[in-house]
Design a protein around this motif. Structure first.
Motif, PDB file in Angstrom:
ATOM      1  N   LEU A  25      64.628  -0.120  38.858  1.00 14.61           N
ATOM      2  CA  LEU A  25      63.299   0.044  38.261  1.00 14.61           C
ATOM      3  C   LEU A  25      62.259  -0.325  39.171  1.00 14.61           C
ATOM      4  CD1 LEU A  25      64.359  -1.255  34.729  1.00 14.61           C
ATOM      5  CD2 LEU A  25      63.661   0.871  35.146  1.00 14.61           C
ATOM      6  N   VAL A  26      62.492  -1.507  40.116  1.00 14.76           N
ATOM      7  CA  VAL A  26      61.574  -1.724  41.093  1.00 14.76           C
ATOM      8  C   VAL A  26      61.196  -0.663  42.032  1.00 14.76           C
ATOM      9  CG1 VAL A  26      61.054  -3.365  42.923  1.00 14.76           C
ATOM     10  CG2 VAL A  26      61.849  -4.176  40.797  1.00 14.76           C
ATOM     11  N   SER A  27      62.475  -0.105  42.303  1.00 16.71           N
ATOM     12  CA  SER A  27      62.230   1.007  43.462  1.00 16.71           C
ATOM     13  C   SER A  27      61.736   2.294  42.733  1.00 16.71           C
ATOM     14  CB  SER A  27      63.537   1.215  44.143  1.00 16.71           C
ATOM     15  OG  SER A  27      64.569   1.773  43.011  1.00 16.71           O
ATOM     16  N   ALA A  28      61.988   2.422  41.570  1.00 20.10           N
ATOM     17  CA  ALA A  28      61.480   3.776  40.754  1.00 20.10           C
ATOM     18  C   ALA A  28      59.948   3.683  40.604  1.00 20.10           C
ATOM     19  CB  ALA A  28      62.353   3.993  39.593  1.00 20.10           C
ATOM     20  N   GLY A  29      59.432   2.705  40.399  1.00 17.37           N
ATOM     21  CA  GLY A  29      57.938   2.417  40.274  1.00 17.37           C
ATOM     22  C   GLY A  29      57.358   2.629  39.085  1.00 17.37           C
ATOM     23  N   HIS A  30      58.149   2.822  37.900  1.00 19.39           N
ATOM     24  CA  HIS A  30      57.744   2.809  36.484  1.00 19.39           C
ATOM     25  C   HIS A  30      56.376   3.363  36.208  1.00 19.39           C
ATOM     26  CE1 HIS A  30      57.459  -1.154  38.128  1.00 19.39           C
ATOM     27  NE2 HIS A  30      55.923  -1.214  37.499  1.00 19.39           N
ATOM     28  N   ARG A  31      56.058   4.812  36.735  1.00 19.39           N
ATOM     29  CA  ARG A  31      54.772   5.060  36.648  1.00 19.39           C
ATOM     30  C   ARG A  31      54.290   5.553  35.421  1.00 19.39           C
ATOM     31  NH1 ARG A  31      57.845   8.590  39.821  1.00 19.39           N
ATOM     32  NH2 ARG A  31      58.308  10.434  39.074  1.00 19.39           N
ATOM     33  N   PHE A 161      47.505   0.181  29.142  1.00 17.91           N
ATOM     34  CA  PHE A 161      46.929   1.461  29.511  1.00 17.91           C
ATOM     35  C   PHE A 161      47.024   2.350  28.375  1.00 17.91           C
ATOM     36  CE2 PHE A 161      47.350   5.744  31.188  1.00 17.91           C
ATOM     37  CZ  PHE A 161      46.117   5.762  31.768  1.00 17.91           C
ATOM     38  N   TRP A 162      48.264   2.707  27.684  1.00 17.49           N
ATOM     39  CA  TRP A 162      48.025   3.719  26.736  1.00 17.49           C
ATOM     40  C   TRP A 162      47.334   3.561  25.347  1.00 17.49           C
ATOM     41  CZ3 TRP A 162      49.537   7.887  28.692  1.00 17.49           C
ATOM     42  CH2 TRP A 162      50.553   8.151  29.558  1.00 17.49           C
ATOM     43  N   ILE A 163      47.180   2.184  25.264  1.00 14.15           N
ATOM     44  CA  ILE A 163      46.607   1.739  23.830  1.00 14.15           C
ATOM     45  C   ILE A 163      44.885   1.926  24.536  1.00 14.15           C
ATOM     46  CG2 ILE A 163      45.476  -0.252  22.588  1.00 14.15           C
ATOM     47  CD1 ILE A 163      48.613  -1.226  22.630  1.00 14.15           C
ATOM     48  N   ALA A 164      44.581   1.432  25.607  1.00 13.58           N
ATOM     49  CA  ALA A 164      43.098   1.644  26.134  1.00 13.58           C
ATOM     50  C   ALA A 164      42.818   3.154  26.100  1.00 13.58           C
ATOM     51  CB  ALA A 164      43.018   0.901  27.438  1.00 13.58           C
ATOM     52  N   HIS A 210      46.574   0.125  36.879  1.00 12.00           N
ATOM     53  CA  HIS A 210      46.919  -0.551  38.157  1.00 12.00           C
ATOM     54  C   HIS A 210      47.146  -1.896  37.676  1.00 12.00           C
ATOM     55  CE1 HIS A 210      46.989   2.216  41.130  1.00 12.00           C
ATOM     56  NE2 HIS A 210      45.958   2.882  40.701  1.00 12.00           N
ATOM     57  N   ILE A 211      46.492  -2.524  36.873  1.00  9.01           N
ATOM     58  CA  ILE A 211      46.740  -4.060  36.491  1.00  9.01           C
ATOM     59  C   ILE A 211      47.982  -4.139  35.567  1.00  9.01           C
ATOM     60  CG2 ILE A 211      45.904  -5.771  34.534  1.00  9.01           C
ATOM     61  CD1 ILE A 211      43.091  -5.028  35.266  1.00  9.01           C
ATOM     62  N   GLU A 212      48.196  -3.033  34.696  1.00  5.96           N
ATOM     63  CA  GLU A 212      49.374  -3.378  33.944  1.00  5.96           C
ATOM     64  C   GLU A 212      50.552  -2.875  34.941  1.00  5.96           C
ATOM     65  OE1 GLU A 212      51.821  -1.068  30.192  1.00  5.96           O
ATOM     66  OE2 GLU A 212      49.724  -0.984  30.384  1.00  5.96           O
ATOM     67  N   HIS A 213      50.462  -1.747  35.941  1.00  8.67           N
ATOM     68  CA  HIS A 213      51.507  -1.575  36.720  1.00  8.67           C
ATOM     69  C   HIS A 213      52.227  -2.886  37.615  1.00  8.67           C
ATOM     70  CE1 HIS A 213      53.623   0.421  40.043  1.00  8.67           C
ATOM     71  NE2 HIS A 213      53.938   1.262  39.247  1.00  8.67           N
ATOM     72  N   ALA A 214      50.943  -3.507  38.130  1.00 10.94           N
ATOM     73  CA  ALA A 214      51.353  -4.771  38.952  1.00 10.94           C
ATOM     74  C   ALA A 214      52.152  -5.808  38.080  1.00 10.94           C
ATOM     75  CB  ALA A 214      49.893  -5.300  39.388  1.00 10.94           C
ATOM     76  N   ALA A 215      51.510  -5.840  36.908  1.00 10.55           N
ATOM     77  CA  ALA A 215      52.207  -6.915  35.828  1.00 10.55           C
ATOM     78  C   ALA A 215      53.567  -6.650  35.647  1.00 10.55           C
ATOM     79  CB  ALA A 215      51.299  -7.013  34.531  1.00 10.55           C
TER      80      ALA A 215
END
Length: 309
Positions: A25-31, A161-164, A210-215
């Motif tokens: 999951l870390v390598s996949a990037g969960h975009r 993100f999706w809620i925002a 990007h905030i959520e992706h980093a989190a």
């Protein structure tokens, strides 16, 4: 293999599979900002707990801004000032205070996202109402508030993100419809204001993503680190057991005995209690060993060691 051995082997395999999954999951990037269900639930709970105190402070600051912005009503809204103040302090403020009070309860931990989305919609509804009672000239003066609202929802609140995205899309559609139907503006004005709001929303959503992706990435790495630390602790414990055990019988060796004797002796002295030591001897073991051979003697010691354990 004994049942306990099977359970231990299954536990080790499950542990290794979880490490492999997290690393993938870390390598996949969960975009798409989505984990498998079990991890998603854990992330949502962890994200809410991490930002709880911060979101309470942001909500308090927003309520204070709501109160202070009444000065704008005094400056810009003329004959309809009474209605504007009633909308701000008689309707919006009590609702905002209810949400602020709710943020101090235990239930807020699980309902942060809906509560903050509701607060954002409340602020948008207040802007619409003020522009409606204030007349056409107020539209230009209060429209920048929607730009601030986009930044507030997408960046300051740290909404997922999706809620925002859904929230700002609803506000954007309502804002455009308002400019077209309820407070009709020239076409160029509608286009300009809509572009401004869309641009502010895109900037806020870019930051939100990007905030959520980093989190999410940090959540996976923390979870992976905890599993590997646990693995290391188990390995250290097993290594310590090997160091402290007799290789043949599996019982504690002389080194471990010396350590334990010193510890128990010190404890007995502190507590003023007696200390007993049991010495066990195998009768005729030398004769047994000489008669049947060293392998048979070793097998005997292994059996006795198992009984003593």
């Amino acid at each position: 293999m004994p049942a306990t051995g099977n359970l231990r082997a299954e536990s080790v395999q499950a542990h290794d599979r979880e490490i492999d999954r997290l690393e993938w999951l870390v390598s996949a990037g969960h975009r798409w900002l989505r984990f498998p269900r079990d991890l998603e639930q854990a992330f949502v709970a962890d994200y809410a707990a991490t930002l709880l105190a911060y979101r309470r402070r942001v909500l308090l600051a927003a309520v204070l801004v709501l109160v202070a912005a009444g000065l704008l009503d005094l400056i810009f809204i003329g004959a309809a000032l009474g209605q504007a103040l009633w909308l701000r302090y008689g309707v919006a403020l009590p609702l905002a205070l209810v949400l602020l009070f709710f943020s101090r309860t235990r239930g807020f931990l699980a309902w942060q996202q809906p509560a903050l989305a509701a607060f954002t919609l409340l602020m948008a509804a207040l802007l619409f109402a003020l522009m409606l009672v204030g007349g056409p000239e107020v539209v230009a003066l209060y429209s920048p508030g929607f730009l601030l609202l986009a930044v507030f929802a997408g960046m300051l609140l740290h909404l997922r993100f999706w809620i925002a995205l859904a929230l700002l899309a609803v506000i954007g559609v309502a804002y455009t419809a308002f400019l077209v139907d309820l407070r009709p503006q020239p076409a160029e004005t509608v286009i300009t204001y809509t572009i401004y709001f869309a641009t502010a929303s895109l900037i806020a959503l870019f930051a939100s993503y990007h905030i959520e992706h980093a989190a999410r990435r940090q959540f996976l790495q923390d979870r992976l680190l905890a599993l590997k630390q646990g693995e290391l602790e188990v390995a250290n414990h097993q290594l310590q057991e090997l160091v402290d055990q007799d290789g043949l019988t599996g019982v504690a060796n002389r080194r471990h005995f010396d350590q334990q004797l010193l510890a128990e002796w010190s404890r007995a002295r502190r507590n003023g209690q007696p200390l007993s030591l049991l010495l066990i001897d195998l009768d005729y073991f030398k004769n047994y060993n000489d008669t049947y051979g060293h392998q048979a003697g070793d097998d005997c010691l292994i059996v006795v060691g198992a009984v003593l354990r």
